[in-house]
Design a protein around this motif. Structure first.
Motif, PDB file in Angstrom:
ATOM      1  N   TYR A  10     -40.353 -19.674 -41.660  1.00  0.00           N
ATOM      2  CA  TYR A  10     -39.794 -20.946 -42.107  1.00  0.00           C
ATOM      3  C   TYR A  10     -40.790 -21.679 -43.010  1.00  0.00           C
ATOM      4  O   TYR A  10     -40.423 -22.198 -44.069  1.00  0.00           O
ATOM      5  N   PHE A  11     -42.035 -21.706 -42.610  1.00  0.00           N
ATOM      6  CA  PHE A  11     -43.066 -22.378 -43.405  1.00  0.00           C
ATOM      7  C   PHE A  11     -43.181 -21.718 -44.781  1.00  0.00           C
ATOM      8  O   PHE A  11     -43.253 -22.408 -45.803  1.00  0.00           O
ATOM      9  N   ALA A  12     -43.174 -20.385 -44.803  1.00  0.00           N
ATOM     10  CA  ALA A  12     -43.315 -19.662 -46.074  1.00  0.00           C
ATOM     11  C   ALA A  12     -42.129 -19.908 -46.998  1.00  0.00           C
ATOM     12  O   ALA A  12     -42.297 -20.018 -48.220  1.00  0.00           O
ATOM     13  N   GLU A  13     -40.936 -20.011 -46.439  1.00  0.00           N
ATOM     14  CA  GLU A  13     -39.729 -20.129 -47.262  1.00  0.00           C
ATOM     15  C   GLU A  13     -39.336 -21.560 -47.594  1.00  0.00           C
ATOM     16  O   GLU A  13     -38.704 -21.806 -48.636  1.00  0.00           O
ATOM     17  N   GLU A  14     -39.686 -22.504 -46.736  1.00  0.00           N
ATOM     18  CA  GLU A  14     -39.236 -23.883 -46.931  1.00  0.00           C
ATOM     19  C   GLU A  14     -40.353 -24.862 -47.288  1.00  0.00           C
ATOM     20  O   GLU A  14     -40.104 -25.855 -47.967  1.00  0.00           O
ATOM     21  N   GLY A  25     -51.414 -36.908 -58.443  1.00  0.00           N
ATOM     22  CA  GLY A  25     -51.467 -37.734 -57.230  1.00  0.00           C
ATOM     23  C   GLY A  25     -50.091 -37.960 -56.635  1.00  0.00           C
ATOM     24  O   GLY A  25     -49.898 -37.849 -55.422  1.00  0.00           O
ATOM     25  N   GLY A  26     -49.129 -38.257 -57.494  1.00  0.00           N
ATOM     26  CA  GLY A  26     -47.758 -38.431 -57.034  1.00  0.00           C
ATOM     27  C   GLY A  26     -47.189 -37.146 -56.478  1.00  0.00           C
ATOM     28  O   GLY A  26     -46.459 -37.153 -55.477  1.00  0.00           O
ATOM     29  N   ALA A  27     -47.529 -36.023 -57.125  1.00  0.00           N
ATOM     30  CA  ALA A  27     -47.034 -34.721 -56.672  1.00  0.00           C
ATOM     31  C   ALA A  27     -47.579 -34.375 -55.290  1.00  0.00           C
ATOM     32  O   ALA A  27     -46.857 -33.805 -54.463  1.00  0.00           O
ATOM     33  N   LEU A  28     -48.830 -34.727 -55.016  1.00  0.00           N
ATOM     34  CA  LEU A  28     -49.399 -34.492 -53.681  1.00  0.00           C
ATOM     35  C   LEU A  28     -48.613 -35.258 -52.628  1.00  0.00           C
ATOM     36  O   LEU A  28     -48.219 -34.697 -51.603  1.00  0.00           O
ATOM     37  N   ALA A  29     -48.392 -36.545 -52.885  1.00  0.00           N
ATOM     38  CA  ALA A  29     -47.669 -37.375 -51.917  1.00  0.00           C
ATOM     39  C   ALA A  29     -46.243 -36.868 -51.720  1.00  0.00           C
ATOM     40  O   ALA A  29     -45.748 -36.798 -50.588  1.00  0.00           O
ATOM     41  N   GLU A  30     -45.588 -36.477 -52.806  1.00  0.00           N
ATOM     42  CA  GLU A  30     -44.214 -35.970 -52.704  1.00  0.00           C
ATOM     43  C   GLU A  30     -44.155 -34.664 -51.922  1.00  0.00           C
ATOM     44  O   GLU A  30     -43.249 -34.466 -51.096  1.00  0.00           O
ATOM     45  N   ALA A  31     -45.099 -33.761 -52.165  1.00  0.00           N
ATOM     46  CA  ALA A  31     -45.106 -32.474 -51.461  1.00  0.00           C
ATOM     47  C   ALA A  31     -45.343 -32.679 -49.969  1.00  0.00           C
ATOM     48  O   ALA A  31     -44.684 -32.049 -49.131  1.00  0.00           O
ATOM     49  N   LEU A  32     -46.272 -33.559 -49.618  1.00  0.00           N
ATOM     50  CA  LEU A  32     -46.552 -33.814 -48.203  1.00  0.00           C
ATOM     51  C   LEU A  32     -45.353 -34.481 -47.524  1.00  0.00           C
ATOM     52  O   LEU A  32     -44.994 -34.126 -46.399  1.00  0.00           O
ATOM     53  N   THR A  33     -44.733 -35.432 -48.208  1.00  0.00           N
ATOM     54  CA  THR A  33     -43.562 -36.112 -47.655  1.00  0.00           C
ATOM     55  C   THR A  33     -42.411 -35.127 -47.450  1.00  0.00           C
ATOM     56  O   THR A  33     -41.755 -35.115 -46.400  1.00  0.00           O
ATOM     57  N   ALA A  34     -42.162 -34.287 -48.457  1.00  0.00           N
ATOM     58  CA  ALA A  34     -41.075 -33.304 -48.348  1.00  0.00           C
ATOM     59  C   ALA A  34     -41.354 -32.306 -47.233  1.00  0.00           C
ATOM     60  O   ALA A  34     -40.439 -31.900 -46.502  1.00  0.00           O
ATOM     61  N   ALA A  35     -42.610 -31.902 -47.076  1.00  0.00           N
ATOM     62  CA  ALA A  35     -42.968 -30.961 -46.009  1.00  0.00           C
ATOM     63  C   ALA A  35     -42.710 -31.577 -44.643  1.00  0.00           C
ATOM     64  O   ALA A  35     -42.141 -30.931 -43.751  1.00  0.00           O
ATOM     65  N   VAL A  36     -43.122 -32.822 -44.460  1.00  0.00           N
ATOM     66  CA  VAL A  36     -42.891 -33.508 -43.185  1.00  0.00           C
ATOM     67  C   VAL A  36     -41.393 -33.656 -42.933  1.00  0.00           C
ATOM     68  O   VAL A  36     -40.903 -33.410 -41.821  1.00  0.00           O
ATOM     69  N   ASP A  37     -40.637 -34.025 -43.971  1.00  0.00           N
ATOM     70  CA  ASP A  37     -39.190 -34.202 -43.809  1.00  0.00           C
ATOM     71  C   ASP A  37     -38.494 -32.910 -43.384  1.00  0.00           C
ATOM     72  O   ASP A  37     -37.666 -32.909 -42.469  1.00  0.00           O
ATOM     73  N   THR A  38     -38.803 -31.800 -44.060  1.00  0.00           N
ATOM     74  CA  THR A  38     -38.107 -30.545 -43.741  1.00  0.00           C
ATOM     75  C   THR A  38     -38.493 -30.031 -42.359  1.00  0.00           C
ATOM     76  O   THR A  38     -37.652 -29.518 -41.628  1.00  0.00           O
ATOM     77  N   LEU A  39     -39.745 -30.201 -41.977  1.00  0.00           N
ATOM     78  CA  LEU A  39     -40.152 -29.763 -40.645  1.00  0.00           C
ATOM     79  C   LEU A  39     -39.555 -30.658 -39.561  1.00  0.00           C
ATOM     80  O   LEU A  39     -39.108 -30.175 -38.527  1.00  0.00           O
ATOM     81  N   ALA A  40     -39.514 -31.972 -39.817  1.00  0.00           N
ATOM     82  CA  ALA A  40     -38.932 -32.898 -38.838  1.00  0.00           C
ATOM     83  C   ALA A  40     -37.443 -32.651 -38.661  1.00  0.00           C
ATOM     84  O   ALA A  40     -36.896 -32.859 -37.577  1.00  0.00           O
TER      85      ALA A  40
END
Length: 198
Positions: free
Chosen positions: A66-70, A85-100
């Motif tokens: 799941y981590f590798a694909e999503e 900087g914006g891309a870092l924040a967006e990637a971290l936010t999206a990662a937290v959202d999909t895992l949550a």
């Protein structure tokens, strides 16, 4: 040719098991049995035990898939962004959202020891180049490492619960800590970080 066929069959079976585990954990939650996963995959329990050892082995494989694909593609997509900087924040936010959003898989991964900073760091590796660009642009702290970004994902998700599955407030607090600062961070410990709840 004869020797390669069982390997191909074994790989297909392993993939079926992993996909079944992801689906069942999402639908029914973290208490699903290995037998239910095997039934969903259409494969005998003995084959699942032989391939993965136990339920935790299946869950570790499912979570890493799941981590590798999503999640990893979110890190890869950030590499081409003009605003690092914006891309870092967006990637971290999206990662937290999909895992949550996959609470059953996430809880099972925590229980099995599959959700660690080490795993998150492995799949967030592509953010290294984005982090470097953001640091060079003065958008984030100069002493940040990819491991710190992985730890942010783990810490933010440690605050997730059924009433607040996407812990945006706590993620925002953690993301604010990325801003440039004259205060230097201590060196990271040589010990691996504990899994949440340990």
């Amino acid at each position: 040719m004869h020797e390669q066929r069982p390997r191909a069959d074994a790989l297909r079976n392993a993939d079926k098991i992993v996909r079944a585990a992801i689906a069942v954990l999402r639908e029914r939650g973290p208490e699903v049995s290995l037998e239910e996963i095997a039934r969903q995959a259409g494969i005998g329990s003995a084959t699942v035990y032989r391939r993965f050892g136990d339920r935790d082995g299946v869950i570790r494989a499912a979570f890493q898939t799941y981590f590798a694909e999503e999640v990893e593609p979110l890190a890869l997509a950030a590499r081409d962004a003009a605003d690092a900087g914006g891309a870092l924040a967006e990637a971290l936010t999206a990662a937290v959202d999909t895992l949550a959003a996959h609470a059953g898989l996430l809880k099972a991964a925590r229980q099995s020891g599959a959700f660690t900073v080490d795993i998150a760091e492995r799949f967030m590796g592509p953010l290294g180049a984005v982090l470097t660009r953001a640091q060079e642009a003065g958008q984030v702290r100069a002493d940040l490492r990819v491991r710190d970004l992985a730890a942010i994902i783990v810490m933010a998700l440690a605050t997730a619960h059924s009433g607040d599955p996407a812990p945006r407030r706590y993620l925002a607090l953690l993301l604010s800590s990325l801003r440039p600062s004259d205060d230097l961070l201590p060196e990271p410990s040589g010990h691996p970080l504990l899994k949440p709840g340990a």
